[in-house]
Design an enzyme around this catalytic site. Structure first.
Site, short mmCIF file in Angstrom:
data_model
loop_
_atom_site.label_atom_id
_atom_site.label_comp_id
_atom_site.label_asym_id
_atom_site.label_seq_id
_atom_site.Cartn_x
_atom_site.Cartn_y
_atom_site.Cartn_z
N LYS A 113 -10.49 20.97 19.53
CA LYS A 113 -10.45 20.03 20.66
C LYS A 113 -10.13 18.60 20.25
O LYS A 113 -9.55 17.85 21.01
CB LYS A 113 -11.78 20.08 21.41
CG LYS A 113 -11.96 21.34 22.23
CD LYS A 113 -13.09 21.21 23.22
CE LYS A 113 -13.13 22.38 24.18
NZ LYS A 113 -13.61 23.63 23.54
N GLU A 135 -14.91 15.59 31.77
CA GLU A 135 -15.92 16.51 32.28
C GLU A 135 -16.15 17.55 31.21
O GLU A 135 -15.27 17.80 30.38
CB GLU A 135 -15.48 17.13 33.60
CG GLU A 135 -14.76 18.44 33.51
CD GLU A 135 -13.38 18.32 32.88
OE1 GLU A 135 -13.07 19.16 32.03
OE2 GLU A 135 -12.62 17.40 33.21
N SER A 402 -10.62 28.94 16.11
CA SER A 402 -10.61 27.66 16.85
C SER A 402 -11.78 26.74 16.55
O SER A 402 -11.67 25.53 16.72
CB SER A 402 -10.54 27.95 18.36
OG SER A 402 -11.60 28.82 18.74
C1 LIG Z 1 -13.46 24.89 24.01
C2 LIG Z 1 -13.24 25.92 22.99
C3 LIG Z 1 -12.41 27.04 23.22
C4 LIG Z 1 -11.77 27.30 24.53
O1 LIG Z 1 -10.85 26.35 24.97
P1 LIG Z 1 -9.29 26.60 24.94
O2 LIG Z 1 -8.74 25.49 25.76
O3 LIG Z 1 -9.03 27.94 25.55
O4 LIG Z 1 -8.86 26.55 23.54
C5 LIG Z 1 -12.20 27.94 22.19
N1 LIG Z 1 -12.80 27.79 20.99
C6 LIG Z 1 -13.61 26.74 20.73
C7 LIG Z 1 -14.23 26.63 19.38
C8 LIG Z 1 -13.86 25.78 21.72
O5 LIG Z 1 -14.68 24.76 21.44
#
Ligand SMILES: *Cc1c(COP(=O)(O)O)cnc(C)c1O
Length: 421
Positions: A113, A135, A402
């Site tokens: 993010k 938000e 992610s």
């Molecule tokens: C917020 C988040 C997601 C989901 O958000 P996307 O916009 O779909 O990427 C996925 N993995 C992590 C670690 C997150 O913090």
């Protein structure tokens, strides 16, 4: 490192020069449409704000100073490039394709993010807006926004449903430590979708001095495009790293899909590589058949959410439904419009993985690789593990890891009946 946009352009023009069909990467059109999806479904006053943002972004994405600052911060503040790591023991266990992990969990603040938030905080700075709003549901986008606000000296207010505030107290405190104001939203179901409405209301009222940081590839145009562009650093790196390590493209790229930003970020630079399978993994929660999930591409209907047309979870009256997933970060009722389009034209595939499968993958990665993944990322991983087993040993799967799972320790401990107090 050269700029994201330059790299994309170069990659796309190489593909065209090689005579490989039309460029998918030129989307969206001028009005922000990805086929029938996307667009701008907002009030008149916000149309003006969005036009201003669109114009600023189209200029800045080619501005040398802007790009230099963006890439400087990705390197020195976020810690990029993130490694492309061969999960050797996990691969051996599954007995098939090589599983490569794109380590977004190693970024500052522990997830992808921050890439987007750096980009948007810079937009705010270059547009002369001293105040940002955001938000948040689980609190992760709120933390990333509060982080960049501190980094760039911007005032920051984060809207959060009061039920979410009660559930996510460490993140709420973290935002406060970072100097942000967290505003509880007590209307409706007191969760993310109510916080979304409240943030929009704030933006309408304060559009002169305020920049609205959206956390995923959703919202009205130009947000889905600019968030994708900022996150595409993930795919640009992964593509180059794979070429360098193996001299070839991966056979599949897998990512979890909440709103879809980490998936879009890793998919985008591969769109023209038609032989690379792109697979988005939605959370099936307790099971698609139970209704308790957050999988609009698998089980949703087309409608309008957060200013754009896309697939979303809604009832027959068009009311947005409550969603469920073990991973709070995937618990979003819509999905970015570019994913809706990629699904329709069949350039990407979308599947769903339930809580149980994600928890299994979470535990396996801990035991076999010494990596604690976010529960969100464990959804993508779970699908990739099963897929790897069906593929041959010379094939390659890249999984977008992610985020890291430290934030999920309380959830896991509770499941295991362990008290952390
Ligand atoms: C917020 C988040 C997601 C989901 O958000 P996307 O916009 O779909 O990427 C996925 N993995 C992590 C670690 C997150 O913090």
């Amino acid at each position: 490192m050269t700029s994201t946009v330059e790299n994309d352009r170069q990659a796309a023009s190489e593909v065209r020069a090689a005579g490989i069909n039309e460029a998918l990467t030129v989307m969206p059109d001028e009005k922000g449409h990805f086929g029938p999806y996307g667009g701008q479904f907002v009030s008149e006053i916000l149309m003006t704000a969005l036009a201003e943002l669109d114009q600023a972004y189209r200029h800045l994405k080619n501005d040398k100073n802007f790009l230099a600052e963006f890439h400087h911060d990705l390197e020195h503040y976020v810690g990029r490039p993130s490694p492309l790591y061969f999960a050797e023991r996990l691969t051996k266990q599954m007995g098939g394709a090589r599983i490569m992990l794109k380590r977004e969990d190693l970024n500052h603040t522990g997830a992808h993010k921050i890439n987007n938030c750096i980009g948007q905080a810079l937009l705010a700075k270059y547009m002369g807006k001293p105040r940002v709003i955001a938000e948040t549901g689980a609190g992760q986008h709120g933390v990333a926004s509060a982080t960049v606000a501190a980094r760039f000296g911007l005032k920051c207010r984060v809207y959060m449903g009061s039920d979410d505030i009660a559930r996510q107290s460490p993140n709420v405190y973290r935002m406060k430590l970072l100097g942000a104001e967290v505003v509880p939203v007590t209307s409706g179901s007191r969760t993310l979708k109510d916080a979304l409405s409240e943030a929009m209301r704030d933006w309408v009222t304060n559009v002169d001095d305020t920049y609205y940081i959206i956390g995923t590839v959703a919202g009205p145009h130009p947000y889905p495009m600019l968030v994708r562009d900022f996150q595409s650093v993930i795919g640009i790196e992964a593509r180059a790293q794979c070429l360098k390590q193996f001299g070839t493209m991966p056979d599949a790229v897998v990512a979890c899909v909440g709103g879809g930003s980490n998936a879009m970020g890793i998919f985008y630079p591969f769109l023209e590589d038609r032989d690379v399978r792109l697979i988005g993994v939605e959370p099936a929660g307790h099971g698609l058949e139970t209704g308790q999930h957050a999988a609009p591409l698998s089980k949703g209907k087309i409608g309008i959410l957060q200013g754009n047309r896309t697939y979303l979870m809604q009832d027959s009256d068009g009311q947005v439904l409550d969603t469920y997933s073990i991973s709070a970060g995937l618990d979003y009722p819509g999905v970015g419009p570019e994913h809706a389009w990629l699904k329709d034209i069949k350039r990407a595939e979308y599947v769903a993985v339930d809580d149980k499968q994600a928890l299994h993958a979470f535990r396996q990665l801990n035991r076999l690789e010494g990596i604690l993944p976010a529960l969100e990322s464990a959804h993508g991983l779970a699908y990739a593990m099963d897929l790897a087993a069906t593929m041959s040993k010379d094939e390659i799967i890249i999984v977008n890891l992610s985020g890291r799972g430290d934030k999920d320790i309380p959830t896991m401990a509770k499941l295991d009946g362990i008290s952390l107090d």
